[in-house]
Design a protein around this motif. Structure first.
Motif, short mmCIF file in Angstrom:
data_model
loop_
_atom_site.label_atom_id
_atom_site.label_comp_id
_atom_site.label_asym_id
_atom_site.label_seq_id
_atom_site.Cartn_x
_atom_site.Cartn_y
_atom_site.Cartn_z
N ALA A 48 0.82 -1.22 0.00
CA ALA A 48 0.00 0.00 0.00
C ALA A 48 0.85 1.26 0.00
O ALA A 48 0.45 2.28 -0.60
N ILE A 49 2.00 1.24 0.64
CA ILE A 49 2.84 2.45 0.73
C ILE A 49 3.32 2.90 -0.65
O ILE A 49 3.10 4.05 -1.02
N PRO A 50 3.95 2.03 -1.46
CA PRO A 50 4.32 2.50 -2.81
C PRO A 50 3.09 2.77 -3.68
O PRO A 50 3.12 3.65 -4.54
N GLY A 51 2.01 2.04 -3.45
CA GLY A 51 0.79 2.28 -4.21
C GLY A 51 0.22 3.67 -3.95
O GLY A 51 -0.16 4.38 -4.88
N LEU A 52 0.16 4.06 -2.69
CA LEU A 52 -0.34 5.38 -2.35
C LEU A 52 0.60 6.49 -2.82
O LEU A 52 0.16 7.55 -3.26
N THR A 53 1.90 6.23 -2.75
CA THR A 53 2.88 7.20 -3.24
C THR A 53 2.73 7.40 -4.75
O THR A 53 2.73 8.53 -5.23
N LEU A 54 2.59 6.30 -5.48
CA LEU A 54 2.40 6.40 -6.93
C LEU A 54 1.06 7.04 -7.27
O LEU A 54 0.96 7.77 -8.26
#
Length: 144
Positions: A48-54
């Motif tokens: 979720a962390i890279p997903g939200l960042t992207l």
């Protein structure tokens, strides 16, 4: 009361294909993270962390143009982290021989390469011409 800040004179848009690819990647990571979290998989929070960042980057790319030209400066907003202003007063010339970048030549001879990766191909030539025009106009109005 009128806002005293300068208004942009010209916008140069992003490459739509790049925006679509970043948005699709972000949505895919978000979907995977939600699916993992629903299945009570702890790796869902790691995805979720890279997903939200992207996702934040994709929204930023959609809302902001690639470059904005003002009367006395121009801005390049390449990514969420790279947002830089350049003043015509500092520049002596540009070298736009390459289709993928512009070299900004400063008054003291320093050269800075500005990547145009991510700008619409149809706007690159117009952007280079506009910069050359503004820098030449600035050169004529200088007293030093």
């Amino acid at each position: 009361m009128k806002n005293n800040e300068e208004e942009p004179k010209e916008y140069f848009e992003r490459n739509i294909l790049l925006v679509i690819i970043v948005t699709a990647g972000a949505l895919a990571l978000d979907w995977l993270a939600i699916k993992m979290l629903i299945d009570v998989n702890p790796w869902g929070s790691a995805v979720a962390i890279p997903g939200l960042t992207l996702t934040l980057q994709a929204l930023w790319l959609i809302v902001n143009p690639y470059a904005v030209v003002y009367d006395d400066r121009f801005e390049i907003k390449q990514t969420l982290l790279y947002n830089k202003e350049f003043y015509y007063l500092d520049a002596r010339a540009i070298d736009g021989k390459s289709n993928h970048s512009v070299q900004l030549i400063y008054n003291d001879g320093d050269i800075e390469k500005l990547s145009l990766l991510g700008m619409r191909a149809s706007h690159k030539k117009q952007f280079k011409e506009r910069l050359a025009e503004k820098i030449n106009e600035s050169l004529k109005n200088r007293d030093f």
